[in-house]
Design a protein around this motif. Structure first.
Motif, PDB file in Angstrom:
ATOM      1  N   ASP A  70     139.759  23.441 -35.229  1.00  0.00           N
ATOM      2  CA  ASP A  70     138.581  23.172 -36.046  1.00  0.00           C
ATOM      3  C   ASP A  70     137.922  21.934 -35.436  1.00  0.00           C
ATOM      4  OD1 ASP A  70     136.685  22.424 -37.940  1.00  0.00           O
ATOM      5  OD2 ASP A  70     138.009  22.822 -39.650  1.00  0.00           O
ATOM      6  N   ALA A  71     137.052  22.154 -34.481  1.00  0.00           N
ATOM      7  CA  ALA A  71     136.472  21.057 -33.703  1.00  0.00           C
ATOM      8  C   ALA A  71     135.712  20.073 -34.578  1.00  0.00           C
ATOM      9  CB  ALA A  71     135.564  21.614 -32.613  1.00  0.00           C
ATOM     10  N   GLU A  72     134.983  20.571 -35.547  1.00  0.00           N
ATOM     11  CA  GLU A  72     134.208  19.667 -36.407  1.00  0.00           C
ATOM     12  C   GLU A  72     135.144  18.702 -37.150  1.00  0.00           C
ATOM     13  OE1 GLU A  72     130.287  19.708 -39.138  1.00  0.00           O
ATOM     14  OE2 GLU A  72     131.076  21.589 -38.363  1.00  0.00           O
ATOM     15  N   LYS A  73     136.208  19.239 -37.712  1.00  0.00           N
ATOM     16  CA  LYS A  73     137.181  18.404 -38.434  1.00  0.00           C
ATOM     17  C   LYS A  73     137.897  17.450 -37.470  1.00  0.00           C
ATOM     18  CE  LYS A  73     141.052  18.724 -41.637  1.00  0.00           C
ATOM     19  NZ  LYS A  73     141.997  19.607 -42.303  1.00  0.00           N
ATOM     20  N   ASP A  74     138.275  17.965 -36.300  1.00  0.00           N
ATOM     21  CA  ASP A  74     138.955  17.126 -35.310  1.00  0.00           C
ATOM     22  C   ASP A  74     138.084  15.928 -34.914  1.00  0.00           C
ATOM     23  OD1 ASP A  74     141.072  18.907 -35.346  1.00  0.00           O
ATOM     24  OD2 ASP A  74     140.564  19.834 -33.411  1.00  0.00           O
ATOM     25  N   ILE A  75     136.805  16.175 -34.673  1.00  0.00           N
ATOM     26  CA  ILE A  75     135.906  15.092 -34.248  1.00  0.00           C
ATOM     27  C   ILE A  75     135.686  14.105 -35.392  1.00  0.00           C
ATOM     28  CG2 ILE A  75     133.556  14.564 -33.469  1.00  0.00           C
ATOM     29  CD1 ILE A  75     133.725  17.237 -31.836  1.00  0.00           C
ATOM     30  N   GLU A  76     135.574  14.595 -36.618  1.00  0.00           N
ATOM     31  CA  GLU A  76     135.462  13.689 -37.784  1.00  0.00           C
ATOM     32  C   GLU A  76     136.678  12.765 -37.864  1.00  0.00           C
ATOM     33  OE1 GLU A  76     134.882  16.051 -41.315  1.00  0.00           O
ATOM     34  OE2 GLU A  76     132.941  16.802 -40.613  1.00  0.00           O
ATOM     35  N   ASN A  77     137.864  13.305 -37.645  1.00  0.00           N
ATOM     36  CA  ASN A  77     139.090  12.495 -37.655  1.00  0.00           C
ATOM     37  C   ASN A  77     139.097  11.480 -36.511  1.00  0.00           C
ATOM     38  OD1 ASN A  77     140.141  13.706 -39.954  1.00  0.00           O
ATOM     39  ND2 ASN A  77     141.233  15.269 -38.785  1.00  0.00           N
TER      40      ASN A  77
END
Length: 194
Positions: A70-77
């Motif tokens: 989940d790239a969006e979640k990974d980048i947010e983290n």
């Protein structure tokens, strides 16, 4: 026998048609006839060997891209961590299908001074682009740089997640690989530290 003859005739017609319409295309085999009118097809063995060697190399290289992530979640983290660690985020966009993406990853991971430079200054993320997961929403946030530059392409985010730079990879190349100086200069340019 008729079916074979028809297939040979069709192949000959298509091949000759391709030769006429695509004379400068390397992928079209050279078609000639021997004195006894037998069809002779010549192949470019250098190109076939190069493709085989590239496939063998690709099979051996680590595959850092995860199409299921989940790239969006990974980048947010990563943005949360970047704020705490005062680091920028380096996104290497591409896929496990892309030999240059794999080569760059391997180059950074196996070149001690590059690995240290990256580890000390960035949170590094491999953003997948593949038929399995094109991450269209994430890429659209950054202006779809792969459409313009191809892959790999690098997206640099500051600690707040703001895009501060997009870098095409071909300018980091030298001869048949990557240039240590160019890659090092690129990484040094976008660190948070002077």
């Amino acid at each position: 026998m008729k079916k074979i003859t028809k297939n040979i005739a069709l192949f000959t017609f298509l091949s000759l048609g391709n030769v006429v319409f695509a004379q400068n295309t390397k992928n079209i085999p050279e078609v000639t006839y021997s004195d006894d009118k037998a069809l002779i097809v010549k192949t470019d063995h250098k190109e076939i060997d190069a493709k085989r060697k590239a496939a063998e190399e690709k099979a051996k290289l680590p595959k850092p891209y995860d199409p299921k992530a989940d790239a969006e979640k990974d980048i947010e983290n990563l943005i949360l961590i970047a704020k705490k660690e005062n680091k920028n985020i380096m996104i290497q966009a591409g896929g496990n299908w892309c030999i240059w993406c794999l080569r760059f990853n391997q180059y950074v991971q196996t070149t001690p001074e590059l690995k240290k430079l990256v580890d000390d200054n960035y949170l590094y993320y491999h953003l997948n682009y593949s038929p399995d997961n094109k991450n269209e929403e994430v890429f659209s946030k950054y202006g779809n740089p792969g459409d313009k530059f191809g892959y790999p392409v690098f997206i640099v985010l500051d600690q707040n997640g703001k895009m501060i730079h997009v870098q095409q990879s071909d300018v980091l190349e030298e001869e048949k690989g990557y240039s240590l100086k160019k890659v090092k200069d690129f990484f040094k340019t976008w660190t948070t530290k002077s």
